[in-house]
Design a protein around this motif. Structure first.
Motif, PDB file in Angstrom:
ATOM      1  N   GLU A  40       1.219  -0.923  -0.301  1.00 63.84           N
ATOM      2  CA  GLU A  40      -0.465  -0.010   0.057  1.00 63.84           C
ATOM      3  C   GLU A  40       1.125   0.983   0.035  1.00 63.84           C
ATOM      4  OE1 GLU A  40      -0.797  -2.639   2.209  1.00 63.84           O
ATOM      5  OE2 GLU A  40      -2.567  -3.619   0.974  1.00 63.84           O
ATOM      6  N   LEU A  41       2.319   0.692   0.719  1.00 65.95           N
ATOM      7  CA  LEU A  41       3.080   2.209   0.719  1.00 65.95           C
ATOM      8  C   LEU A  41       3.372   2.591  -0.663  1.00 65.95           C
ATOM      9  CD1 LEU A  41       3.966   3.783   2.876  1.00 65.95           C
ATOM     10  CD2 LEU A  41       6.543   2.496   2.662  1.00 65.95           C
ATOM     11  N   LEU A  42       4.123   1.529  -1.002  1.00 69.48           N
ATOM     12  CA  LEU A  42       4.451   1.773  -2.809  1.00 69.48           C
ATOM     13  C   LEU A  42       3.316   1.907  -3.831  1.00 69.48           C
ATOM     14  CD1 LEU A  42       6.673  -1.733  -3.696  1.00 69.48           C
ATOM     15  CD2 LEU A  42       7.778   0.952  -3.068  1.00 69.48           C
ATOM     16  N   LEU A  43       2.303   1.703  -3.396  1.00 72.78           N
ATOM     17  CA  LEU A  43       1.306   2.436  -4.201  1.00 72.78           C
ATOM     18  C   LEU A  43       0.274   3.776  -4.488  1.00 72.78           C
ATOM     19  CD1 LEU A  43       1.584  -0.532  -6.179  1.00 72.78           C
ATOM     20  CD2 LEU A  43      -0.850  -0.624  -5.906  1.00 72.78           C
ATOM     21  N   GLY A  44       1.035   4.118  -3.257  1.00 74.06           N
ATOM     22  CA  GLY A  44       0.532   5.159  -2.452  1.00 74.06           C
ATOM     23  C   GLY A  44      -0.915   5.480  -1.828  1.00 74.06           C
ATOM     24  N   ASP A  45      -1.464   4.364  -1.162  1.00 76.48           N
ATOM     25  CA  ASP A  45      -2.878   4.414  -1.123  1.00 76.48           C
ATOM     26  C   ASP A  45      -2.190   3.853   0.564  1.00 76.48           C
ATOM     27  OD1 ASP A  45      -4.363   3.393  -3.390  1.00 76.48           O
ATOM     28  OD2 ASP A  45      -3.927   1.174  -3.339  1.00 76.48           O
ATOM     29  N   TYR A 100      11.183  -0.866  14.969  1.00 71.68           N
ATOM     30  CA  TYR A 100       9.850  -1.486  14.034  1.00 71.68           C
ATOM     31  C   TYR A 100       9.660  -1.529  12.150  1.00 71.68           C
ATOM     32  CZ  TYR A 100       8.416   2.522  16.862  1.00 71.68           C
ATOM     33  OH  TYR A 100       7.655   2.739  18.311  1.00 71.68           O
ATOM     34  N   CYS A 101       8.725  -2.028  12.309  1.00 66.80           N
ATOM     35  CA  CYS A 101       8.975  -2.792  10.371  1.00 66.80           C
ATOM     36  C   CYS A 101       7.666  -2.249   9.476  1.00 66.80           C
ATOM     37  CB  CYS A 101       9.033  -4.357  10.689  1.00 66.80           C
ATOM     38  SG  CYS A 101       9.055  -5.408   9.017  1.00 66.80           S
ATOM     39  N   VAL A 102       8.153  -2.384   8.316  1.00 66.37           N
ATOM     40  CA  VAL A 102       7.110  -2.276   7.386  1.00 66.37           C
ATOM     41  C   VAL A 102       6.840  -3.537   6.909  1.00 66.37           C
ATOM     42  CG1 VAL A 102       5.795  -0.858   4.839  1.00 66.37           C
ATOM     43  CG2 VAL A 102       7.803   0.492   7.005  1.00 66.37           C
ATOM     44  N   PRO A 103       6.018  -4.027   7.195  1.00 68.29           N
ATOM     45  CA  PRO A 103       5.459  -5.808   6.782  1.00 68.29           C
ATOM     46  C   PRO A 103       5.406  -6.109   5.338  1.00 68.29           C
ATOM     47  CG  PRO A 103       4.036  -4.873   7.934  1.00 68.29           C
ATOM     48  CD  PRO A 103       4.110  -3.778   7.401  1.00 68.29           C
ATOM     49  N   ALA A 104       5.802  -6.672   4.863  1.00 64.07           N
ATOM     50  CA  ALA A 104       5.545  -7.128   3.915  1.00 64.07           C
ATOM     51  C   ALA A 104       4.121  -8.174   3.237  1.00 64.07           C
ATOM     52  CB  ALA A 104       6.952  -8.125   2.133  1.00 64.07           C
ATOM     53  N   ALA A 113       7.858   7.685  -0.273  1.00 61.49           N
ATOM     54  CA  ALA A 113       7.206   6.929   0.995  1.00 61.49           C
ATOM     55  C   ALA A 113       7.840   7.689   1.936  1.00 61.49           C
ATOM     56  CB  ALA A 113       6.998   6.092   1.144  1.00 61.49           C
ATOM     57  N   LEU A 114       9.366   7.425   2.250  1.00 61.24           N
ATOM     58  CA  LEU A 114      10.642   7.342   3.183  1.00 61.24           C
ATOM     59  C   LEU A 114      11.095   8.937   3.339  1.00 61.24           C
ATOM     60  CD1 LEU A 114      12.617   4.329   2.715  1.00 61.24           C
ATOM     61  CD2 LEU A 114      10.125   4.551   4.820  1.00 61.24           C
ATOM     62  N   SER A 115      10.281   9.607   2.922  1.00 62.73           N
ATOM     63  CA  SER A 115      11.207  11.437   2.796  1.00 62.73           C
ATOM     64  C   SER A 115      11.399  12.024   4.692  1.00 62.73           C
ATOM     65  CB  SER A 115       9.905  12.252   2.679  1.00 62.73           C
ATOM     66  OG  SER A 115       8.704  12.457   3.873  1.00 62.73           O
ATOM     67  N   ARG A 116      12.040  12.606   4.285  1.00 57.20           N
ATOM     68  CA  ARG A 116      12.971  13.100   5.318  1.00 57.20           C
ATOM     69  C   ARG A 116      11.965  13.244   6.320  1.00 57.20           C
ATOM     70  NH1 ARG A 116      17.566  16.951   5.155  1.00 57.20           N
ATOM     71  NH2 ARG A 116      18.550  15.180   4.152  1.00 57.20           N
TER      72      ARG A 116
END
Ligand code: ADP
Ligand code: MG
Length: 312
Positions: free
Chosen positions: A112-117, A134-138, A162-165
């Motif tokens: 969802e992060l990659l797709l902008g959702d 922490y983890c952003v899971p797959a 998504a990983l902006s400063r």
């Protein structure tokens, strides 16, 4: 110690240390565990001035990418640094090792992060292993993302955005490790565009360097066209078996090739390391006194003390 000497772990370093007199294997393991888990006894690791984003890449499968990402992350976390692992492999092994059930229905993930959702805040999960981890899971959805991304605008920049400063600052992260799938496709390209550093784990086995030149070519392409700042900062030798001559030869060859980017610490091959993910744990948690855990703690210290490389 000469630079090229393998420095597998500090397993025997307590022998001459009067403060840690231990005479049985269990007592020795307990002493090492307490040293690891109470890092107050060791000099603190510095917070980098800006979050360091490292892509853990090698298109060969089974070389220790995931193991390295989660264990370096856990080792830095117990030293008080705030660490995020982004699981970019549809198999979700990093998520599992960090104790996150990536099969639960409705889980907001890196897909969802990659797709902008979804934004970073909704995709982040705290690992039960440590409050700083922490983890952003797959999820398996990610398997389709490689194709779905192709038609999207700025398809190579999705993870970077998504990983902006600002997004990272919101959580105070010091380190981000991106665990790549075993391919050089669009997911890995997204990881290389989002990061400033590439960390290459290399297995001390036959054909260890096979494919590395292809990886380096891809990194150059990304540098030339998508991310000028990217550089290979760190190489970690993994699954070292001290009984074989071959392992030493591979280690030597890798050092000739990469020079001082290769960490002095080498991760030994150890059954404990391979058991840990089966319990949803990192080796740091599963058996903190083990040689595998010690080696990742040592490698994390080297990484942190070396600091980020100078700008290109
Ligand atoms: P990759 O992410 O590159 O595919 P993994 O980190 O998943 O590689 O490692 C591949 C396999 O090797 C896994 O089963 C893992 O548990 C095991 N493994 C990784 N590092 C070690 C080690 N130091 N000793 C023993 N087994 C290891
Ligand atoms: Mg993996």
């Amino acid at each position: 110690m000469p630079r090229n000497q393998p420095h597998v772990s500090r397993e025997t370093s307590h022998a001459g240390d009067p403060g840690a007199f231990v005479d049985t294997p269990i007592a020795a393991a307990a002493a090492r565990a307490s040293e690891i888990l109470t890092p107050g006894g060791t000099p603190p690791l510095p917070h980098p001035p800006q979050p360091r984003i490292l892509t853990v890449a090698n298109q060969k499968g089974g070389v220790g990418k995931t193991t390295t990402a989660v264990n370096l992350a856990a080792a830095l976390a117990i030293h008080g640094l705030r660490v995020l692992v982004v699981d970019l492999d549809p198999q979700g092994n990093a998520s599992t090792a960090l104790g996150i059930d990536h099969r639960q229905p409705g889980l907001v993930s890196v897909y969802e992060l990659l797709l902008g959702d979804a934004d970073l805040a909704s995709a982040i999960k705290q690992s039960p292993a440590h409050e700083n981890l922490y983890c952003v899971p797959a999820t398996l959805d990610l398997a389709g993302a490689e194709i779905e991304l192709v038609s999207l605008v700025a398809r190579e920049n999705r993870l970077r955005n998504a990983l902006s400063r600002d997004a990272l600052a919101q959580f105070g992260f010091d380190y981000v490790f991106i665990d790549c799938p075993p391919s050089l496709g669009l997911l890995t390209v997204n990881a290389m565009v989002a990061a400033r550093e590439v960390l290459i784990p290399i297995q001390c086995e036959y054909y260890a360097l096979e494919g590395v030149s292809q990886l380096l070519r891809n990194i150059e392409l990304v540098q030339a066209h998508l991310n000028r700042e990217l550089q290979v900062s760190t190489v970690l030798l993994t699954m070292y078996d001290g009984r074989t001559k071959l392992a030493d030869q591979v280690a030597e060859e890798v050092r000739r090739h990469f020079g001082d980017k290769v960490l002095k610490t080498i991760v030994p091959r150890s059954v404990k390391v391979s058991e840990a993910p089966g319990f949803g744990m990192t080796i740091i948690d599963y058996d903190p006194g083990s040689r595998g855990a010690m080696s990742y703690v040592d490698a994390a210290r080297e990484l942190a003390m070396a600091g980020a490389p100078a700008a290109r």
